[in-house]
Design an enzyme around this catalytic site. Structure first.
Site, PDB file in Angstrom:
ATOM      1  N   MET A 104      47.509  51.186  36.340  1.00  0.00           N
ATOM      2  CA  MET A 104      47.912  52.258  37.236  1.00  0.00           C
ATOM      3  C   MET A 104      48.033  53.506  36.369  1.00  0.00           C
ATOM      4  SD  MET A 104      48.512  53.062  40.286  1.00  0.00           S
ATOM      5  CE  MET A 104      48.971  51.686  41.316  1.00  0.00           C
ATOM      6  N   ASN A 155      37.778  50.781  36.261  1.00  0.00           N
ATOM      7  CA  ASN A 155      36.994  52.001  36.505  1.00  0.00           C
ATOM      8  C   ASN A 155      35.498  51.704  36.413  1.00  0.00           C
ATOM      9  OD1 ASN A 155      39.389  53.403  36.669  1.00  0.00           O
ATOM     10  ND2 ASN A 155      39.244  54.342  34.643  1.00  0.00           N
ATOM     11  N   GLU A 206      40.404  47.271  25.981  1.00  0.00           N
ATOM     12  CA  GLU A 206      41.784  47.296  26.467  1.00  0.00           C
ATOM     13  C   GLU A 206      42.276  45.888  26.828  1.00  0.00           C
ATOM     14  OE1 GLU A 206      42.493  51.813  28.145  1.00  0.00           O
ATOM     15  OE2 GLU A 206      41.923  50.291  29.596  1.00  0.00           O
ATOM     16  N   GLY A 226      29.909  64.185  25.620  1.00  0.00           N
ATOM     17  CA  GLY A 226      30.650  65.072  26.534  1.00  0.00           C
ATOM     18  C   GLY A 226      29.699  66.055  27.204  1.00  0.00           C
ATOM     19  N   ASP A 268      38.728  67.298  36.024  1.00  0.00           N
ATOM     20  CA  ASP A 268      39.474  66.241  35.340  1.00  0.00           C
ATOM     21  C   ASP A 268      38.453  65.283  34.706  1.00  0.00           C
ATOM     22  OD1 ASP A 268      41.074  64.141  34.528  1.00  0.00           O
ATOM     23  OD2 ASP A 268      41.928  63.719  36.498  1.00  0.00           O
ATOM     24  N   ASP A 284      33.867  56.011  31.737  1.00  0.00           N
ATOM     25  CA  ASP A 284      33.779  54.771  32.520  1.00  0.00           C
ATOM     26  C   ASP A 284      32.691  54.884  33.588  1.00  0.00           C
ATOM     27  OD1 ASP A 284      35.923  53.823  31.029  1.00  0.00           O
ATOM     28  OD2 ASP A 284      37.387  54.634  32.437  1.00  0.00           O
TER      29      ASP A 284
HETATM   30  O1  RIB Z   1      39.029  55.832  30.635  1.00  0.00           O
HETATM   31  C1  RIB Z   1      40.083  56.256  31.438  1.00  0.00           C
HETATM   32  C2  RIB Z   1      41.081  55.164  31.599  1.00  0.00           C
HETATM   33  O2  RIB Z   1      41.669  54.887  30.339  1.00  0.00           O
HETATM   34  C3  RIB Z   1      42.239  55.482  32.524  1.00  0.00           C
HETATM   35  O3  RIB Z   1      41.983  55.143  33.858  1.00  0.00           O
HETATM   36  C4  RIB Z   1      43.400  54.736  31.893  1.00  0.00           C
HETATM   37  O4  RIB Z   1      43.916  53.721  32.693  1.00  0.00           O
HETATM   38  C5  RIB Z   1      42.882  54.206  30.563  1.00  0.00           C
HETATM   39  O5  RIB Z   1      42.567  52.884  30.634  1.00  0.00           O
END
Ligand code: RIB
Length: 300
Positions: free
Chosen positions: A14, A45, A141, A217, A242, A248
């Site tokens: 989140m 994502n 992650e 970028g 943003d 992702d």
């Molecule tokens: O890459 C963006 C993401 O990185 C975010 O949505 C956040 O949750 C982190 O995992």
């Protein structure tokens, strides 16, 4: 389009997003301009990005047995991502990302929670899902052992394995060798492979032992083909609101269009990422296939 089957192994978070006129200095308190809660996590994502573009996507991941976990799962289902392989962890909170958006950029702190309970055996139990996929993708992650187990299964079944090495950490040799396509930005590539950050992107690609698609970028992407030759894809000009989740979106689109050849996949991934930064939130800006096609048509 022939809809590919994609399996994503990765995080579900989140995102708690604060907008601020600038980034605070250490020890400084700033008055922000807004707060929003968005669905995020690099794995989720990438899964949503690919699903919006028409792929059949399964996510292997974990959430906590809490309110956020339920909301995150409901969102994935709404986005047509198969969540049968998402575990619900009883004694861990769902992953959280504390994000500050300012100066056209972002700072992100992730508290992994349930994401770090995803084990190699959770992935091994989903071997059949991986065996029937067209593309397998992961990020960093979730625990490294789990990423390695995913890469091994992709290799065993002859599936392309895309690794987005974010957040950056030095990669073990074994994982690099198992990776079909590495998709870092310049900083992540330097850290992942232990290269000097003073090298140019071209020099870094030359020194990479595996095929790389480097995101630059607003400068697009630089990538190596199977022969090791380098190619550049310019960016698509947009006004960013943003940038959270742009990488992702890039990875999700790259996986979806990989069967059209790397040049076409990188071009479409750059276009999808450009569209994604025109709206706030990681997932809210991700385009559906029709939007991407229309954007590409007017961009020519
Ligand atoms: O890459 C963006 C993401 O990185 C975010 O949505 C956040 O949750 C982190 O995992």
């Amino acid at each position: 389009m022939n809809a590919p089957k994609i399996v994503v192994i990765g995080s579900i978070n989140m995102d708690l997003v604060t907008s601020s006129p600038r980034f605070p200095q250490p020890g400084e308190t700033l008055l922000g301009t807004g707060f929003n809660q968005y669905m995020g996590g690099k794995g989720a994502n990438q899964a949503v990005a690919a699903a919006r573009l028409g792929a059949h996507v399964s996510l292997i991941g974990a959430v906590g047995a809490d309110h956020f976990g339920q909301v995150l799962l409901d969102n994935l289902k709404k986005e047509r991502v198969n969540t049968d392989a998402v575990r619900i962890i009883q004694d861990q909170p769902s992953g959280l990302a504390n994000i500050t958006v300012a100066e056209g950029d972002n700072h992100i702190v992730v508290v992994s929670g349930a994401n770090f309970s995803l084990t190699p055996s959770d992935v091994e139990q989903e071997e059949q899902r991986i065996a029937s996929a067209d593309v397998v993708m992961a990020q960093l992650e979730t625990p490294l052992d789990t990423v390695i187990a995913s890469a091994k299964l992709a290799k065993k079944h002859g599936k392309p394995f895309i690794l987005n090495p974010a957040p950056a950490q030095k990669l073990p040799q074994e994982l690099v060798a198992l990776t079909g396509l590495l998709t870092p930005n310049a900083y992540e590539l330097a850290i992942s492979l232990g290269l000097s950050e003073n090298l140019t992107p071209e020099e870094m690609l030359q020194q990479s032992p595996c095929q790389v698609v480097m995101t630059l970028g607003s400068k697009g992407a630089l990538f190596t083909d199977e022969s090791g030759a380098q190619h550049r894809q310019p960016s698509f000009k947009v006004t960013p609101v943003d940038t959270t989740g742009a990488g992702d979106t890039f990875n999700g689109a790259l996986a979806v269009f990989l069967n059209q050849g790397l040049h076409e996949a990188v071009k479409k991934a750059c276009a999808a990422a450009a569209l994604s930064v025109t709206r706030p939130g990681a997932q809210s800006g991700m385009p559906v296939y029709k939007e991407l096609a229309a954007f590409l048509k007017q961009a020519v």
